[in-house]
Design an enzyme around this catalytic site. Sequence first.
Site, short mmCIF file in Angstrom:
data_model
loop_
_atom_site.label_atom_id
_atom_site.label_comp_id
_atom_site.label_asym_id
_atom_site.label_seq_id
_atom_site.Cartn_x
_atom_site.Cartn_y
_atom_site.Cartn_z
N SER A 136 0.87 -1.17 0.00
CA SER A 136 0.00 0.00 0.00
C SER A 136 0.91 1.22 0.00
O SER A 136 2.08 1.12 0.38
CB SER A 136 -0.86 -0.01 1.27
N TYR A 150 -1.59 -1.34 10.76
CA TYR A 150 -1.64 -1.64 9.32
C TYR A 150 -0.36 -1.17 8.63
O TYR A 150 0.23 -1.89 7.81
CB TYR A 150 -2.86 -0.92 8.74
N1 NAD Z 1 -8.88 -0.77 -1.00
C1 NAD Z 1 -7.86 0.05 -0.89
O1 NAD Z 1 -8.01 1.27 -0.98
C2 NAD Z 1 -6.48 -0.51 -0.65
C3 NAD Z 1 -5.41 0.39 -0.63
C4 NAD Z 1 -4.13 -0.09 -0.45
C5 NAD Z 1 -3.92 -1.45 -0.27
N2 NAD Z 1 -4.98 -2.30 -0.28
C6 NAD Z 1 -4.70 -3.74 -0.08
O2 NAD Z 1 -5.40 -4.52 -1.04
C7 NAD Z 1 -5.68 -5.80 -0.46
C8 NAD Z 1 -7.16 -6.11 -0.64
O3 NAD Z 1 -7.91 -5.09 -0.04
P1 NAD Z 1 -9.44 -4.85 -0.36
O4 NAD Z 1 -9.69 -3.42 -0.09
O5 NAD Z 1 -9.78 -5.45 -1.68
O6 NAD Z 1 -10.10 -5.71 0.84
P2 NAD Z 1 -11.54 -6.41 0.96
O7 NAD Z 1 -11.80 -6.50 2.43
O8 NAD Z 1 -12.52 -5.71 0.11
O9 NAD Z 1 -11.26 -7.88 0.39
C9 NAD Z 1 -10.30 -8.68 1.05
C10 NAD Z 1 -10.53 -10.14 0.75
O10 NAD Z 1 -9.52 -10.87 1.47
C11 NAD Z 1 -10.13 -11.94 2.19
N3 NAD Z 1 -9.35 -12.24 3.39
C12 NAD Z 1 -9.16 -11.45 4.48
N4 NAD Z 1 -8.43 -12.11 5.40
C13 NAD Z 1 -8.14 -13.33 4.86
C14 NAD Z 1 -7.43 -14.45 5.34
N5 NAD Z 1 -6.90 -14.47 6.56
N6 NAD Z 1 -7.32 -15.54 4.54
C15 NAD Z 1 -7.90 -15.54 3.31
N7 NAD Z 1 -8.60 -14.51 2.81
C16 NAD Z 1 -8.71 -13.42 3.58
C17 NAD Z 1 -11.54 -11.42 2.53
O11 NAD Z 1 -12.43 -12.49 2.81
C18 NAD Z 1 -11.89 -10.65 1.26
O12 NAD Z 1 -12.47 -11.49 0.29
C19 NAD Z 1 -5.25 -5.72 1.00
O13 NAD Z 1 -3.97 -6.31 1.13
C20 NAD Z 1 -5.18 -4.24 1.27
O14 NAD Z 1 -4.30 -3.90 2.31
C21 NAD Z 1 -6.26 -1.86 -0.45
#
Ligand code: NAD
Length: 258
Positions: A136, A150
């Site tokens: 991120s 985080y």
């Molecule tokens: N959305 C953003 O703005 C953003 C920004 C920077 C980084 N990220 C990163 O992108 C990645 C995904 O984020 P998102 O926003 O799509 O999240 P989200 O919560 O929308 O989706 C996350 C998915 O991961 C699964 N998950 C969570 N813990 C798990 C585990 N222990 N084992 C297996 N599956 C698991 C959940 O069930 C879900 O399907 C993360 O690593 C997050 O840190 C997101």
Amino acid sequence: MRTAIVTGAAMGNGYGAALKLCEKGCAVMLFDMSEEVFATEEKLKAMGYEAKGFLCNITDKVSVEKAVDEVVKLYGGVDILVNNAGVARLAEFEDTDDELLDFHLNVNIKGTWNVTKAVVPYMRQKGWGRVVIMSSVTGSMVCDKGYSAYAITKAGLLGLMRSLAREYAEYGITVNAVCPGFILTPNVRRSAARTSPDAPEKVLDGIAAGVPMKRLGTPEEVGALCAFLASDEAGYITGTSNVIDGGNLIPETNVMGV
Ligand SMILES: NC(=O)c1ccc[n+]([C@@H]2O[C@H](COP(=O)([O-])OP(=O)(O)OC[C@H]3O[C@@H](n4cnc5c(N)ncnc54)[C@H](O)[C@@H]3O)[C@@H](O)[C@H]2O)c1
């Protein structure tokens, strides 16, 4: 046909990565702890793609090894790993207890560690592999209040990415990080609803207004970057952090609208 594993693939950025890898002709293995992974599998299959859901919690080494074994039995190996699954629960530093800290460390760091450890030997055997780690901009480059637990994990993942990139370069395996800014995923929608239960769209509009491109990114845009880093064309790129944030890191001032 390349075989790819995407963690956290049921929704959000993981779904975006799975979709874009499918579009590039990969067989995509969807690892997720949510039952929703099977609905995602059906959705991708209905589009004509080869996808298979696995109920797998990445913090559980046994569950990870079992799922990876099954993939290897079915497809003979693993070519691509997108370590996407991650969690983010905001709390001010003094309210972040050990439990909340461990939650982030276990999923974001140890989960990524577990899956990578289970997969990389198969890539080394083949002399070809692509590992993408979802970091991120938060923690690794910038930070807002409330992200201490985080932020450590996302900065730490860049250390893991570089050390693996160095160690596996000679085996034809590249390891790169993707650093998203604000992306419109279920997690971001949930955070907006927690901040303002009556008007979550207002929170999202406020975020969008602060981004130079005046919008949040989409999971498909993040997925396309993952799929590029996982491609043959990206064969000489390793050890890099790739920002995808609509220009959010650019401004020199923080005066809205300037
Ligand atoms: N959305 C953003 O703005 C953003 C920004 C920077 C980084 N990220 C990163 O992108 C990645 C995904 O984020 P998102 O926003 O799509 O999240 P989200 O919560 O929308 O989706 C996350 C998915 O991961 C699964 N998950 C969570 N813990 C798990 C585990 N222990 N084992 C297996 N599956 C698991 C959940 O069930 C879900 O399907 C993360 O690593 C997050 O840190 C997101």
